[in-house]
Design a protein around this motif. Sequence first.
Motif, PDB file in Angstrom:
ATOM      1  N   GLU A   1      12.017  10.666   2.763  1.00  0.00           N
ATOM      2  CA  GLU A   1      11.475   9.864   1.667  1.00  0.00           C
ATOM      3  C   GLU A   1      10.027   9.461   1.974  1.00  0.00           C
ATOM      4  O   GLU A   1       9.602   9.463   3.139  1.00  0.00           O
ATOM      5  N   PRO A   2       9.247   9.094   0.941  1.00  0.00           N
ATOM      6  CA  PRO A   2       7.891   8.601   1.195  1.00  0.00           C
ATOM      7  C   PRO A   2       7.915   7.371   2.113  1.00  0.00           C
ATOM      8  O   PRO A   2       8.780   6.493   1.968  1.00  0.00           O
ATOM      9  N   LEU A   3       6.994   7.342   3.062  1.00  0.00           N
ATOM     10  CA  LEU A   3       6.965   6.237   4.028  1.00  0.00           C
ATOM     11  C   LEU A   3       6.417   4.974   3.365  1.00  0.00           C
ATOM     12  O   LEU A   3       5.429   5.020   2.629  1.00  0.00           O
ATOM     13  N   ARG A   4       7.076   3.857   3.634  1.00  0.00           N
ATOM     14  CA  ARG A   4       6.550   2.573   3.182  1.00  0.00           C
ATOM     15  C   ARG A   4       6.754   1.538   4.276  1.00  0.00           C
ATOM     16  O   ARG A   4       7.746   1.577   5.012  1.00  0.00           O
TER      17      ARG A   4
ATOM     18  N   LEU B   1       4.288   4.527  10.988  1.00  0.00           N
ATOM     19  CA  LEU B   1       2.986   4.699  10.325  1.00  0.00           C
ATOM     20  C   LEU B   1       1.921   5.125  11.327  1.00  0.00           C
ATOM     21  O   LEU B   1       1.151   6.057  11.078  1.00  0.00           O
ATOM     22  N   LEU B   2       1.877   4.462  12.470  1.00  0.00           N
ATOM     23  CA  LEU B   2       0.898   4.785  13.511  1.00  0.00           C
ATOM     24  C   LEU B   2       1.076   6.228  13.981  1.00  0.00           C
ATOM     25  O   LEU B   2       0.095   6.982  14.109  1.00  0.00           O
ATOM     26  N   ALA B   3       2.323   6.626  14.239  1.00  0.00           N
ATOM     27  CA  ALA B   3       2.593   7.975  14.733  1.00  0.00           C
ATOM     28  C   ALA B   3       2.216   9.041  13.702  1.00  0.00           C
ATOM     29  O   ALA B   3       1.568  10.048  14.039  1.00  0.00           O
TER      30      ALA B   3
ATOM     31  N   ILE C   1       0.842  -1.200   0.000  1.00  0.00           N
ATOM     32  CA  ILE C   1       0.000   0.000   0.000  1.00  0.00           C
ATOM     33  C   ILE C   1       0.878   1.252   0.000  1.00  0.00           C
ATOM     34  O   ILE C   1       1.851   1.346   0.738  1.00  0.00           O
ATOM     35  N   SER C   2       0.521   2.223  -0.826  1.00  0.00           N
ATOM     36  CA  SER C   2       1.254   3.498  -0.860  1.00  0.00           C
ATOM     37  C   SER C   2       0.583   4.477   0.102  1.00  0.00           C
ATOM     38  O   SER C   2      -0.620   4.726   0.012  1.00  0.00           O
TER      39      SER C   2
END
Length: 514
Positions: free
Chosen positions: A61-64, A373-375, A50-51
């Motif tokens: 950078e974009p989170l992954r 991601l949660l934060a 998922i992006s």
Amino acid sequence: MGDSKPVKSSVVQRALAAVERVGNKLPDPAVLFIALLFIVWVLSWLLSGISFDLVDPRSGEPLRVVNQLSGNALTTFFSVMVTNFTHFHPVGVVLVAMLGIGVAEHTGFINAGLRAMMAVTARWLLTPMVILVGIVSHTAVDAGYVLVIPLGGIIFYAAGRHPLAGIAAAFAGVSGGFSANFVPSALDPMLQGISQAGAQILDPAVVLNPLNNYFFTTASSLLIVSLGWFLTDKVVEPRLQSSAVDGDVSDLPTMEPLAVHERRGLRIALIAMLLGIALLIATSLPAGSAWRAPDGELTSGAAPLMKSIVPLIFLLFLLPGIVYGVSSGSIRSSRDMIAGMTKAMTGMGYYLVIMFFIAQFIYAFGQSNLGVLLALEGAEILQKLALPGGITITGIVLLTGIINLFVGSASAKWALLAPIFVPMLMQLGISPDLAQAAYRIGDSSTNIITPLMPYFPLVVVFCQRYVKSTGIGTVTAMMLPYSVSFLVLWTIFLLLYWAIGLPLGLQATYGYPA
């Protein structure tokens, strides 16, 4: 009106009993962390494709989310499994400190010292004293977890009170009130540096003082001691009376007066301890002391003194323990000293098993980016709501408290949140100093109810010494009143502090621009 309090108390006690029952039905902590490890693996696999429209503040950078079930991730996991455990910070801290404490306990030094202390301390002052010592222990990094918390149980038991109440009071001071302290510690400049970096994203000219929350944390220590005192004596300890002490307490101190040889040994041992402390102070005071960091600071994270806290605790108990043993006659050969260390390590077997699986879980959780991601998702929701200042500050406290249940490190969490929270609040006219204060409340309050906190299983082990049936649910239910009260009343305290306009700390402001 007269009948309302018992009803309230009954409801609270029933709710806590339900938490304890449910919590104790969970698997053994080691099995729980194995299950959590598998959950992390599965979630990372599901979310890796998922992006997310989020930027990782650590890299720009974009989170992954990184799939931990991929071939590369799994082979890396197995290759670092041993070092995950051996380099896991709490393991070394606990074991090294316990070696010295084990000798001091085996020779009778701790026993005699506590009996002497309790002979001159009023029984009703034990609770605030234990909480206050727990708060001051923050200066010595994680030392309070392995030193103050078990001593809280011993002190209460020796005074004829329930030992688990002493452990609860100490745990509340050491961990629940982690950001309440009137003695500066390495945490202050660490958080300040992260806050300043976050503020400089918006305004490169912003410079914060390392003690920008000092006055607030000092005032907070009074709040935490008062709240902890009330909760321990009026809520927690009365409920614990139904928990029978069925552990091996044969070697714990009682209120018996010290014998002549014990008084002599204690006197000589305390002199040895004071001489050691005086030597440490004398060698650390000079500007060119080897204990200082390259910039001359004694309390910064780079200072050898701060890095040596645990070995110093080891010596602080080992040497007086040996002196006491020789002076009182409880040590007759070097084998007695080693026997004390061995006995201390014997009790750590269960803790080490749990720590092995916690280390693996924390590694996988960190590598997956699920915590990030949660934060970031929580912070983005809070930002989009654009609520008034007071409500936003409350939201930051609550969000931090929730994230703290999953991401334990105070500095790592703030490194994720500060680049989002600090500039966002500055645009709302709220200073970085106030944002940091709000973060510290949320970061502290929920420490004591999350089994994911690395020292939580150690507290379970300490409790099992007295009540064999102690489990995760027991400790969670015991600490829940502190956690909820600290979270709510400490937040209200900050809002009132802000409304009155009391200074947060050195060169600190509430508004931006100042």
